[in-house]
Design a protein around this motif. Structure first.
Motif, short mmCIF file in Angstrom:
data_model
loop_
_atom_site.label_atom_id
_atom_site.label_comp_id
_atom_site.label_asym_id
_atom_site.label_seq_id
_atom_site.Cartn_x
_atom_site.Cartn_y
_atom_site.Cartn_z
N HIS A 165 0.80 -1.21 0.00
CA HIS A 165 0.00 0.00 0.00
C HIS A 165 0.84 1.27 0.00
O HIS A 165 0.52 2.23 -0.69
CB HIS A 165 -0.93 0.00 1.22
CG HIS A 165 -1.80 -1.21 1.30
ND1 HIS A 165 -2.69 -1.54 0.30
CD2 HIS A 165 -1.91 -2.18 2.25
CE1 HIS A 165 -3.33 -2.66 0.63
NE2 HIS A 165 -2.87 -3.06 1.80
N LEU A 166 1.93 1.28 0.76
CA LEU A 166 2.77 2.48 0.87
C LEU A 166 4.24 2.09 0.86
O LEU A 166 4.66 1.22 1.64
CB LEU A 166 2.47 3.25 2.16
CG LEU A 166 3.40 4.43 2.48
CD1 LEU A 166 3.21 5.56 1.47
CD2 LEU A 166 3.18 4.94 3.90
N LEU A 167 5.02 2.71 -0.02
CA LEU A 167 6.47 2.63 -0.01
C LEU A 167 6.99 4.06 0.12
O LEU A 167 6.80 4.87 -0.78
CB LEU A 167 7.01 1.99 -1.29
CG LEU A 167 6.59 0.55 -1.58
CD1 LEU A 167 7.21 0.07 -2.88
CD2 LEU A 167 6.99 -0.38 -0.44
N ASP A 168 7.62 4.36 1.23
CA ASP A 168 8.11 5.72 1.51
C ASP A 168 9.60 5.65 1.75
O ASP A 168 10.07 5.05 2.71
CB ASP A 168 7.39 6.28 2.74
CG ASP A 168 7.76 7.72 3.01
OD1 ASP A 168 8.37 8.36 2.12
OD2 ASP A 168 7.44 8.22 4.11
N SER A 169 10.38 6.25 0.85
CA SER A 169 11.84 6.25 0.94
C SER A 169 12.32 7.69 1.05
O SER A 169 12.07 8.50 0.16
CB SER A 169 12.43 5.57 -0.31
OG SER A 169 13.83 5.57 -0.26
N GLN A 170 13.02 8.01 2.16
CA GLN A 170 13.50 9.37 2.39
C GLN A 170 14.99 9.32 2.72
O GLN A 170 15.42 8.49 3.53
CB GLN A 170 12.71 10.04 3.51
CG GLN A 170 11.21 10.06 3.24
CD GLN A 170 10.44 10.92 4.22
OE1 GLN A 170 10.90 12.00 4.62
NE2 GLN A 170 9.25 10.49 4.60
N HIS A 171 15.74 10.22 2.11
CA HIS A 171 17.20 10.22 2.23
C HIS A 171 17.70 11.58 2.71
O HIS A 171 17.27 12.62 2.19
CB HIS A 171 17.85 9.88 0.88
CG HIS A 171 17.38 8.57 0.31
ND1 HIS A 171 18.08 7.40 0.50
CD2 HIS A 171 16.29 8.27 -0.43
CE1 HIS A 171 17.43 6.42 -0.11
NE2 HIS A 171 16.35 6.92 -0.68
N LEU A 172 18.61 11.55 3.67
CA LEU A 172 19.23 12.77 4.19
C LEU A 172 20.70 12.78 3.81
O LEU A 172 21.44 11.84 4.13
CB LEU A 172 19.09 12.85 5.71
CG LEU A 172 19.73 14.06 6.37
CD1 LEU A 172 19.02 15.35 5.96
CD2 LEU A 172 19.71 13.93 7.89
N ILE A 173 21.13 13.83 3.10
CA ILE A 173 22.52 14.02 2.71
C ILE A 173 22.93 15.40 3.22
O ILE A 173 22.53 16.42 2.67
CB ILE A 173 22.69 13.94 1.19
CG1 ILE A 173 22.19 12.60 0.66
CG2 ILE A 173 24.15 14.17 0.79
CD1 ILE A 173 22.10 12.54 -0.84
N GLN A 174 23.72 15.42 4.29
CA GLN A 174 24.06 16.70 4.93
C GLN A 174 25.48 16.62 5.49
O GLN A 174 25.72 15.92 6.47
CB GLN A 174 23.06 17.02 6.04
CG GLN A 174 23.22 18.42 6.60
CD GLN A 174 22.14 18.72 7.61
OE1 GLN A 174 22.09 18.10 8.66
NE2 GLN A 174 21.28 19.66 7.30
N GLY A 175 26.42 17.30 4.83
CA GLY A 175 27.81 17.18 5.23
C GLY A 175 28.26 15.74 5.09
O GLY A 175 28.12 15.13 4.04
#
Length: 211
Positions: A65-75
């Motif tokens: 039902h839901l595929l949620d992919s979140q990426h953080l690129i910071q320093g």
């Protein structure tokens, strides 16, 4: 939390957004077979996705039902968050739907579980139990002379039945130092089974290119 800039675009059912963000969290550290994972709340930088009503199809053993992919690129900071909601529509789907497998490299990555819930007849229950999580190092390519260093977290979900909906999220934090200050990530926009909602978000303080 302050966003300097952001933009969003969609490809079919997939929406992508880019922005800037920061957050810091503590963690509960759990050891298993000489390896470690953590249990933490959902990070502050995560964009919340509302869980809506989903219909189950009997065509497949499982419904995604839901595929949620979140990426953080910071320093030097790299975090990859994933949330999945799936439901089980047949006895055949129980074999895959009642077990989670997540791989990471403990030499430079940390695995953090945030939540695992089961919804049955409209009632949601927290089933994140560290007694049901084991870390193993299978090294399936050892017969070819390859050592990957990957560790797999196996999560056996308790009392899962046909009709249940599973909602789980986790993060893998860290990156191999061999890449220096370079950052990259990849994602798929096509699947072999239907997906109701799919999101991809990248939060970065670097100039990004999409190819």
């Amino acid at each position: 939390m302050t966003f300097v800039r952001s933009f969003v675009f969609c490809i079919g059912a997939v929406c992508l957004s880019f922005a800037f963000s920061t957050s810091v969290f503590g963690a509960q550290v759990i050891e298993s077979n000489s390896f470690q994972y953590e249990v933490t709340p959902v990070p502050e930088w995560i964009q919340s996705r509302e869980k809506r009503e989903y219909k189950q199809s009997t065509e497949f053993g499982m419904n995604f039902h839901l595929l949620d992919s979140q990426h953080l690129i910071q320093g030097e900071r790299r975090e990859a968050y994933r949330r999945t909601i799936h439901s089980i529509s047949s006895e055949q789907g129980l074999q895959d739907g009642a077990k989670l497998e997540i791989s990471f490299n403990p030499d430079f990555q940390k695995l953090r579980f945030h939540r695992i819930t089961r919804t049955r007849n409209g009632e949601e229950l927290d089933i994140l139990d560290t007694q049901n999580i084991r870390l193993i190092q299978p090294e399936s390519d050892l017969n070819m002379g390859l050592i990957t260093g990957l560790v797999t977290a196996i999560v056996l979900l308790p009392d899962v039945r046909v009709g249940d909906q599973i909602d789980y999220s986790y993060s893998i934090n860290g990156v191999n130092s061999i890449f220096g200050d370079k950052a990259f990530t990849g994602f798929s926009t096509t699947w072999q089974v239907p997906i109701n909602d799919s999101y991809i978000t990248v939060l970065s303080d670097q100039a990004l290119q999409y190819k």
